[in-house]
Each structure stands twice: as C-alpha cells, then as structure tokens.
Design a protein around this motif. Structure first.
Motif, short mmCIF file in Angstrom:
data_model
loop_
_atom_site.label_atom_id
_atom_site.label_comp_id
_atom_site.label_asym_id
_atom_site.label_seq_id
_atom_site.Cartn_x
_atom_site.Cartn_y
_atom_site.Cartn_z
N GLY B 182 0.83 -1.21 0.00
CA GLY B 182 0.00 0.00 0.00
C GLY B 182 0.86 1.26 0.00
N HIS B 183 1.85 1.26 0.86
CA HIS B 183 2.76 2.42 0.91
C HIS B 183 3.39 2.68 -0.44
CE1 HIS B 183 3.43 3.70 5.19
NE2 HIS B 183 2.61 2.69 5.34
N LEU B 184 3.89 1.59 -1.03
CA LEU B 184 4.54 1.74 -2.33
C LEU B 184 3.56 2.29 -3.36
CD1 LEU B 184 6.81 -1.35 -3.03
CD2 LEU B 184 7.47 1.00 -2.60
N MET B 193 6.71 -4.26 -10.67
CA MET B 193 8.03 -4.15 -10.06
C MET B 193 8.98 -3.29 -10.89
SD MET B 193 8.80 -7.90 -8.57
CE MET B 193 7.66 -8.75 -7.51
N VAL B 194 9.04 -3.57 -12.21
CA VAL B 194 9.97 -2.82 -13.06
C VAL B 194 9.61 -1.34 -13.04
CG1 VAL B 194 10.90 -2.61 -15.36
CG2 VAL B 194 10.18 -4.83 -14.51
N ASP B 195 8.30 -1.07 -13.07
CA ASP B 195 7.81 0.30 -13.07
C ASP B 195 8.18 0.99 -11.76
OD1 ASP B 195 6.53 2.19 -14.55
OD2 ASP B 195 4.60 1.88 -13.54
N ILE B 196 8.00 0.26 -10.65
CA ILE B 196 8.31 0.84 -9.33
C ILE B 196 9.78 1.21 -9.26
CG2 ILE B 196 8.49 0.34 -6.86
CD1 ILE B 196 6.00 -1.33 -7.11
N VAL B 211 9.01 3.25 6.02
CA VAL B 211 8.07 2.37 6.73
C VAL B 211 7.57 1.29 5.78
CG1 VAL B 211 5.80 2.29 7.82
CG2 VAL B 211 7.40 4.10 8.40
N GLY B 212 7.31 1.70 4.55
CA GLY B 212 6.86 0.71 3.56
C GLY B 212 7.87 -0.40 3.40
#
Lengths: 490, 489
Positions: B182-184, B193-196, B211-212
């Motif tokens: 959620g935090h991410l 994942m790649v986008d993040i 925290v995330g």
C-alpha cells in the motif's frame, strides 16, 4: 616444466573406484573385497612410480579437472614435495593392507567392509592432499580425509570409541574451519590460492594478515597435533591398530604437517618472515617437541606412548621447516617419510603383540621379546632409529636438522633437538629392555601370522636401507634436493 | 509456446488442483497420478523457461494481454528462472516419492483433498516466483499460505493448534506485506516491479517509503521465518503429516527468501539510504538466529524438530549473506538458496522415508539404520554432510561465497556466525550419522522402503554432488547475469 598427464587423475580414481568395489563386494565375498584393496593399493603405487619417473625425466605431471569457482581450477600436479608424501602414503598403504587383512581376520573384527571402504577413502584423501596444486583442492581432500577417518576411529562402537570419535571431529573440524577462513581470505584479497615455490605473499605486515597466517598454520596444525590442539591423537589410539599405524602415524597427521609446509613455503615466503616472528613461532613449536616427549614417558599404554612420540616427531618436522635454512628443511622433509616408516613399524609391532597376547600396556611386556623375536627385533630397530642411531634413517634426518640449525645460527635450538632425542631414548629403551632382558618366556604366546610379521619386517628393513641409501627406489634425497633448489637455487 | 511458459507454470498446477479434487470422487487412485503429472509438467516447463532465459534473457508475459504498468506482468529473469526450476523439480521429486506414505498416513477420503492442496501450494509458490507484480505476489502468497495451513492441519495430535498458530502468524505477515505494498502504491502509483524501480528513482526519500520497506521486510521475514519471527515454524513442520513437511520444508521458506532478495535488491537497492541500516539489523537478527537455531537443533529429542531448526539455521545463513551487502555475499545467498532447496529436500525426504519405515521420530530409532535401510541412510549422510559444508557437496560452495562476502564486507560477526554455527550443526549431523552407522539396530523395520523413495533419494543425493560441481557455472551463467542487471555492484 609442467606437462599435462593423466597420472595424477589415475592415482585419485584408483582408490575411489577401489572403495566402491569394496562396498559392492561386501562381507559375503570377502576374498574379492580384500583382493580389491590389494589391487588398488598396488596400482596406486605403480601410478606413483610412473609419476616419479616423469619427475626424474624433468617434467611435472599435471592435470586440470574443472573450474570450482570462476578463475579457480580443481587441479593436481605431482611436484617434488607432493611426490615425497605421495610415495610415502602409497607404499605404506600396500604394506599396511597386507597387515590389516591379517589383523582384522585374526581378531575377527566386525564391520570389516566399512573398515576397508573408509580406509581406502582416507587414502584417497591423503593422495589428494599430496597432489593438489592449490589450497582449495587441498582443502577438499583434507576434509575427505577427516570425515572418512571418523568411522575408523570409532570402529569399536563402544562408548570410549564413540567419545574418541567425537573428540576427533570436534578438533579437526574446528581446525578445518579456521583453515577455511584463511583460504577464503587469501582468495578474497589476492585472488590466488595456488602453490608457488617461494610463495605469493612476500611479507606478513599487517595484523589481519598475521591472523590469517596463524589461522592457516594452526588450522592445519590441528591435524599435525600441535600442542595445545593435540588431545585428539592419543584418544584416537582406540582405533584398530592398522588405522593408528597408517592414518595416525602417516596419512592423516602427515597431511597436516604437509599442509603446514605448503602454507609456509608455497603460500607465504618463509624465508622473509621477520626473525622475531619466526623465533616465537619456533619456540611455540618447540614446546610441543619437548612437551610431547615428557608426556610420553609417563604413558603406560603402548599405543598412546607411540602417539605422543608421533606428536613429538610431527613437531620436529615443523620446527625443522621453521629453522628456515636449506639443510634443516632438507632434514624436515626427509623426516616425513623416514618417521613414517619407523613409526608404522612400531605400531604394527604393537598390533601384533595385541593380537597374540592381548597386551596393551608397557608394564605387561616383560619377556615378550623371547616369544616374538622378529616382531620385537623390528621394534628395537625402529625405536633406535627414532632416537637417532646410525645407520637407521632417523639418524640421517636428525643430522640434517642439527646441521641446518647451525647453518641458521640458531644454536639454542640445537638443545631442543638433543633433549628431544634424549627423551626419545628415555621412553623407548625401557620397552626394549623389558622385552628382552626381563621376565620369562611365556610358551602360550607365539609370533603373529606371516601376513602381519612380514610387513613389519619389511618396513623395519626399509628404515635401515633408507638410512644407508637415502636414494633407494624412491629417490627421496633427489626429490628433497629438487624442493630445496626451487627455494634457494641450485 | 515458449512465450507462454511463465503463465503455464502457474496455470497448470492451478487447473490440476481442481481436476485432482473432482476426479477424487470418481476414482480413488487417480488424484495421485494427476498430481504427479502436474508437478512433472511444471518442472519440465520451468526447465525450458530457465534455458530460454539463459539463452535469450528475461521473458515477460502480459496476463490477459494488458500492457505492463496497468495489467499484471509475469516476468522471468535469471534469478526467478532458477528458483522456479529448483522449486518445481524438488517438488516433483518429493511427490514422486511419497505415494505410499500418504496412503498410510492420511485417511482415504482426504487423499484427493491433500493432493489438490499440494498442487495449489505448488501453484502459489511458482506464482510468487514468476510474478512481476507486487500485489499479484500478495494474492499468490495467500494461496500458498492458505494451502499450507490446511495441509498442516491434516496432521495428527497437536496439528490443529500448530496450524492455527501458523495461520495467525502467517496472516500477520501477509498483512504487513500488504501494508507495505500500500505504501509503495500510494507513493509511486504503480504495482509493477519494473515500473516501481523506475519511479522510485525520482521519488525523494521519506519516512513513508522507509516504513513501507520495513513492512515489506517484516512481512516476508515472518513467511521466511527469520529470527525472531520464526516461532510458528518448528511446531507447524513437526506436527504436520511427514509428507507435508517433506514438501513444505524445502520450498516454502526458500521462496519467501527469494521474495526478500527481490525486494531488497530487485526493487530497492543497497544505495537506498535506509536499506544500509536495515541490512545491518537483518545481519544481527540472522547472526543471533544462527546461534539460537543451531543450539536449539542439538537439544531436540525429535528428529523432525531438530531438522526444522536446522532449516531455520540455513535461512539465517541466507540472511547473513544478504546482510553482508557485498557482491560475493549476494552470490552466496542466491547459491545457498538454490542449494538449500535440494539439501532440505534430501534431508526431509529421507526423514519421511524413515518415518514411513519405523513410524517413530525419536533419535534413538536411528540406531543401526545404516544396516537396516542403507538408502535412507545415504540420504541422511549426503544431505547432512552438505548442510555442514563438507566439500565436495554443494553446501560447501555456497558457504565459500557467504564467507567471502562477509570478509569483503568486513562483517566479522557474520563470519564468526557462519563458521561457528556450521560447527554446531556438525554436532547434530554427526549425532545422527553416529547413530546410523556406528550403532547396532535394536528395532525391526516395519516396512520395506518403497521403490519410489529410493529413486527420488538417489536423484536428490546425486544432485547435491552435481550442484557442487556446477557451482562455478551457476554463478557464471545465472547469478552474475542477474546481478549485472541490478547496477550498483
């Protein structure tokens, strides 16, 4: 010059294959099983001689197997120093095989298949240690040697034997972990763990490197029973005598000494160790030389007394190497096979006495020389040899050791050699005295069967022959000269 | 066909789990063979997938044809390629071995349910491995976890309670993970994942992000049973049916370990400011765990509990490799993860065979096993020597890298942790081996060793040697190409 050759591989595969054949034949086909042991040991000796021939012809047989880690090969080469250890362990393996067949059958021992299987694996370990051309390959076989000897130490399966086995593992595995740390550190920082004559680390400067040196030296020194890590060796004497004879006088402990020599002369450059450093290290080893002999005097159990004598002699070899002079190193390396031949004779004698009379203590041996003249004759020869009496080979190595000490002008250490030899006499001669000059002949006790007596006569004869002709058959003196010339030039 | 592989390895076990359950009503013996086919097919496909990835690089599959940042992407690179293969292959070997054991241990009406759960579990584990979407990973994590809870609960006395505890812990872990996701999502607006990874570069460091990350690590830490979040594992694995622990032990925690690697190095990376601190904490946790678990392992009376602690100890090694934060430590952690799947497979399958033959789990029944049941003893021998890191078994090679990593990172406490706890493990292993080979049997075998056990034990033992010989190749062909893509090393 190095030359690609299959011989090192054959010398490793033969005992490996042999051990599995032994397992397959098992108790039901015991003659075939023992035949395999004999065939494997003779074949390995042949490979060793072929390698010796190649070495004399001027090239070093070498074999790279595969990459263990990127840039680090699993590779073997029969260089002169390795050759000395190889010839020693293979020739004595053949002799002790004959003896152990006689011994195990006379006593009707249990689990003989496991015994011969592990024995053969242990020899594989010793041969691998001799032939490895870098620290990692050496370590692999070093561990094989440790693990395969554990069931042999605990062979009796009673509580004492199991305890001895556990102690054995605790000491040796801890030592090995220490050594492993050293190896990995060197790989991490130098990206090199290959043995180079003269070593690839020229100076031991900073504290970490000193620690690494000690972890390698003491890690491998655990197997060489350096005090205070020696306790496992006398306890391991609970094993059947052929094990004590070959493994705990020759293969296992000499593998430890051999690895220490490799570390001293092929990884680090021993000649350039600072004088204080080598002095304190020599002093540390001297404690074992004298201490082991003092402990041997008060030991009544024959095999344990021999074990303390082994500890003493192993430290003698290391101390000789630490004298850092040509002649002392020559003496130290010669002492590896010479002590092997003499000590294995003593152990085989102890085994024969045990088989025939069930006597294990020195105090019980009164008059045994009248009953077993050949056995005790061989015992006397070897005991005198270890005290350093000419013309037995023990004299020769001690001669070189003393000469080298003078050469390095470390005269005080002469005292260590002489005290050690004197103490040798103090605990060996009473045994000889008891055997021949005390007590009565006991008509019930006879000479052990020929399969046990002939091997021990052979090795006793060997130790005289080597004393007179050090180049006999194995070209030991030539090999040692080759080793020396690789460090100091011709 | 090749392009569909990432989806196939997940879909096949999922579909089969339904088929297995339904076919159980018609024919009692069919479910096992369906499970065998399902695991054989998945391991075949994951092998092809691995080969494909090694030859041509990573492979992306868009579920339902939706483009990645919006739809779910299954993305297989070198790391999850090899993890997927190791997991599915060992799963296949375990399934191959345990037919007779399941039929002895579980009542016939439950056979098809259990087999369906095995297939579902495999689907979850492989899904977690191949997915490239953090939320999809959560879904699959829950599939895997819920099937694991129910499988554990099938066991005998005490299993219900252990399963409940497992469920509570597991759910807390999953919640933490979900909160982290959620935090991410709030910060980056993406679940891919790649986008993040790309979006994170432009996002300033904030406490929300930290925290995330912590929540993600704690959540996975529970699933992975890192010290001190491990308390559910020994009970769950020792009360579950022996076949279930043989199946879960090699796979479950290791897949969670893979996720941790993915989060710490794939999504975030050590240059991320708070990750250094996190790695430091992780290192100390793993360090304490290594000592605690290896001591716990040697004082256990039941073999399965002792091996559970051994398993936890291996997880701590993984943690120490990750925490060393160096190239070689990371190599070691990945290699150890793969080796550990096989080592634990070998030990727990031997254990399952042993329990099958004696119906007992105490140490003392091991006495004389070498004479009674040589093949099971061989499994214990090879697995055990490998765990303590005796060359030439594979455990040695991963420990080599782990130690190298700690030396290069100058993390001396981790070095001591690895060396000393390996030695303490040696006490346990030699206690077992001494009983097996140096004692006389005083109980009789209840059952002959089923042929299937023999085959899979042989394959597992040989693979321990083979992995040792292949270590250099695995590092060169699989691990290094993955590490190169990370940058920063």
């Amino acid at each position: 010059m190095e030359k690609e050759s299959l011989l090192p591989l054959l010398a490793l595969l033969t005992p490996l294959l042999g051990s599995f054949l032994i397992l397959i034949f098992g108790e039901k086909r015991r003659n075939l099983r023992e035949g395999t042991t004999l065939a494997a040991s003779s074949l390995t000796l042949i490979w060793a001689f072929l390698m010796l021939k190649a070495l004399k012809a001027g090239y070093i047989p070498q074999k790279d197997l595969f990459e263990i880690f990127p840039g680090l090969m699993f590779s073997f080469r029969a260089d002169p120093l390795g050759m000395v250890f190889l010839l020693l362990s293979t020739s004595l393996w053949l002799i002790i095989s004959i003896y152990s067949i006689g011994y195990m059958r006379s006593l009707n021992e249990h689990a003989q298949t496991r015994f011969f299987f592990c024995f053969s694996l242990a020899i594989l370990g010793a041969i691998g240690v001799a032939l490895s051309s870098n620290l990692l390959s050496l370590f692999v076989f070093y561990e094989i040697l440790t693990i395969s000897t554990f069931p042999l130490v605990a062979h009796e399966e009673n509580l004492d034997a199991l305890r001895a086995g556990r102690k054995y593992l605790v000491y040796l595995l801890s030592g090995a972990s220490l050594g492993l740390f050293g190896i990995i550190y060197l790989w991490g920082h130098y990206h090199n763990v290959s043995f180079v004559a003269g070593g690839f680390i020229k100076e031991v400067k900073d504290g970490v490197l000193t620690f690494v040196f000690f972890s390698l030296f003491l890690g491998f020194g655990t197997k060489a029973a350096l005090m205070p890590f020696h306790e496992w060796l006398p306890s391991a004497m609970i094993a059947p005598t052929p094990v004590s004879a070959l493994l705990h006088a020759v293969a296992v402990v000499k593998a430890g000494v051999f690895s220490c020599l490799r570390v001293l002369y092929f990884v680090f450059e021993a000649k350039k160790l600072s004088p204080e450093f080598s002095f304190w290290l020599s002093l540390f080893v001297s404690v074992t030389v004298i201490g082991a002999n003092l402990l041997a005097i008060r030991e009544d159990n024959l095999k344990r007394r021999l074990a303390f004598s082994t500890i003493n002699n192993l430290a003698v070899i290391l101390l000789g190497a630490l004298m850092l002079s040509k002649e002392a190193l020559k003496g130290a390396i010669l002492h590896i096979p010479f002590h092997g031949f003499m000590k294995i004779t003593l152990f085989m004698c102890a085994g024969s006495i045990y088989v025939k009379s069930k006597k294990e203590r020195v105090s019980e041996l009164d008059g045994i020389g009248h009953n077993m003249p050949f056995t005790m004759g061989a015992f006397t020869v070897s005991a005198l040899g270890l005290c350093g009496m000419p013309p037995i080979c023990g004299f020769l190595s001690k001669w070189y050791l003393c000469l080298g000490t003078l050469e390095a002008s470390k005269n005080w250490f002469l005292l260590v050699w002489l005290t050690s030899s004197f103490l040798d006499a103090v605990y060996f001669l009473p045994i000889v005295y008891r055997a021949f000059f005390k007590g009565e002949k006991d008509p019930k006790i006879k000479e052990a069967p020929p399969s046990m007596t002939i091997p021990l006569l052979l090795t006793a004869l060997g130790s005289i022959v080597f004393g007179l002709f050090p180049n006999f058959a194995f070209h030991l003196l030539d090999l040692v000269k080759m080793v020396i010339s690789s460090f100091w030039g011709v | 066909m090749n392009e569909q592989l990432p989806a196939l390895v997940v879909i096949i076990p999922l579909l089969f789990s339904f088929i297995i359950y339904l076919i159980g009503f018609i024919e009692k013996r069919a479910p096992y063979f369906m499970l065998l086919i399902s695991s054989a097919l998945t391991s075949l496909f994951s092998w092809k997938l691995l080969i494909r990835v090694i030859r041509k690089g990573s492979l992306s599959y868009h579920i339902g044809g939706w483009e990645p940042p919006w739809g779910i992407e299954y993305r297989v690179d070198h790391l999850n390629g090899i993890v997927a293969f190791a997991v599915s292959f060992v799963a296949f070997l375990v399934v191959l071995s345990f037919k007779e054991r399941v039929e002895r241990e579980v009542d016939p009406p439950r056979w098809s349910q259990l087999y369906a759960l095995f297939s579902l579990q495999l689907c979850g584990l492989l899904g977690i491995t191949v997915t490239g979407d953090v939320f999809n990973l959560y879904v699959l994590l829950e599939i895997a976890s819920f099937s694991a809870y129910s499988m554990v609960a099938i066991g005998k006395r005490g299993a219900e309670f252990s399963a409940l505890r497992y469920l509570i812990f597991g759910t807390i872990g999953a919640c933490c993970y979900l909160l982290g996701v959620g935090h991410l999502y709030i910060l980056t607006g993406s679940l891919n994942m790649v986008d993040i990874v790309n979006l994170l570069k432009s996002i300033p460091d904030s406490s929300a992000l930290r925290v995330g990350l912590c929540l993600l690590v704690i959540g996975i830490g529970i699933k992975m049973a890192l010290f001190p979040l491990h308390t559910w594992l020994p009970d769950a694995y020792s009360h579950a049916p022996s076949t279930v622990s043989a199946f879960l032990a090699p796979l479950g925690t290791k897949v969670a370990g893979y996720v941790l690697l993915r989060i710490l190095f794939g999504i975030f990376n050590p240059s991320f400011p708070s990750e250094k601190v996190l790695l430091e904490v992780l290192g100390w946790m793993a360090f304490m765990g290594a000592f605690f678990f290896s001591f716990m392992a040697i004082i256990q009376r039941e073999l399965r509990r002792a091996f559970s602690y051994l398993l936890l100890n291996e997880i701590s090694f993984l943690g120490m490799g990750i925490a060393s934060g160096t190239l070689d430590g990371l190599r070691g952690a990945i290699l150890h993860l793969i080796n550990d799947v096989f080592m634990m497979g070998c030990l727990f399958t031997s254990l399952c065979a042993f329990i099958h033959q004696f119906e007992k789990e105490d140490f003392k029944y091991l006495e004389g096993l070498g004479l009674l049941s040589p093949w099971v003893s061989l499994g214990f021998l090879m697995g055990g020597l490998s765990v303590i890191g005796i060359p030439p078994f594979c455990g040695f090679f991963s420990k080599w890298y782990l130690i190298l990593g700690t030396i290069q990172g100058k993390k001396w406490h981790l070095l001591v942790g690895i060396l000393v706890s390996s030695l303490i493990n040696a006490i346990l292993i030699f206690k077992v081996l001494e009983k097996i080979y140096l004692r006389h049997p005083h109980v009789e075998l209840l059952k002959k060793l089923p042929f299937t056990f023999l085959i899979s034990l042989l394959i597992l033992s040989i693979s321990l040697l083979a992995l040792g010989g292949l270590a250099s190749r695995i590092v060169k062909m699989v691990i290094d190409p993955w590490i190169v893509t990370l940058g920063g090393f």
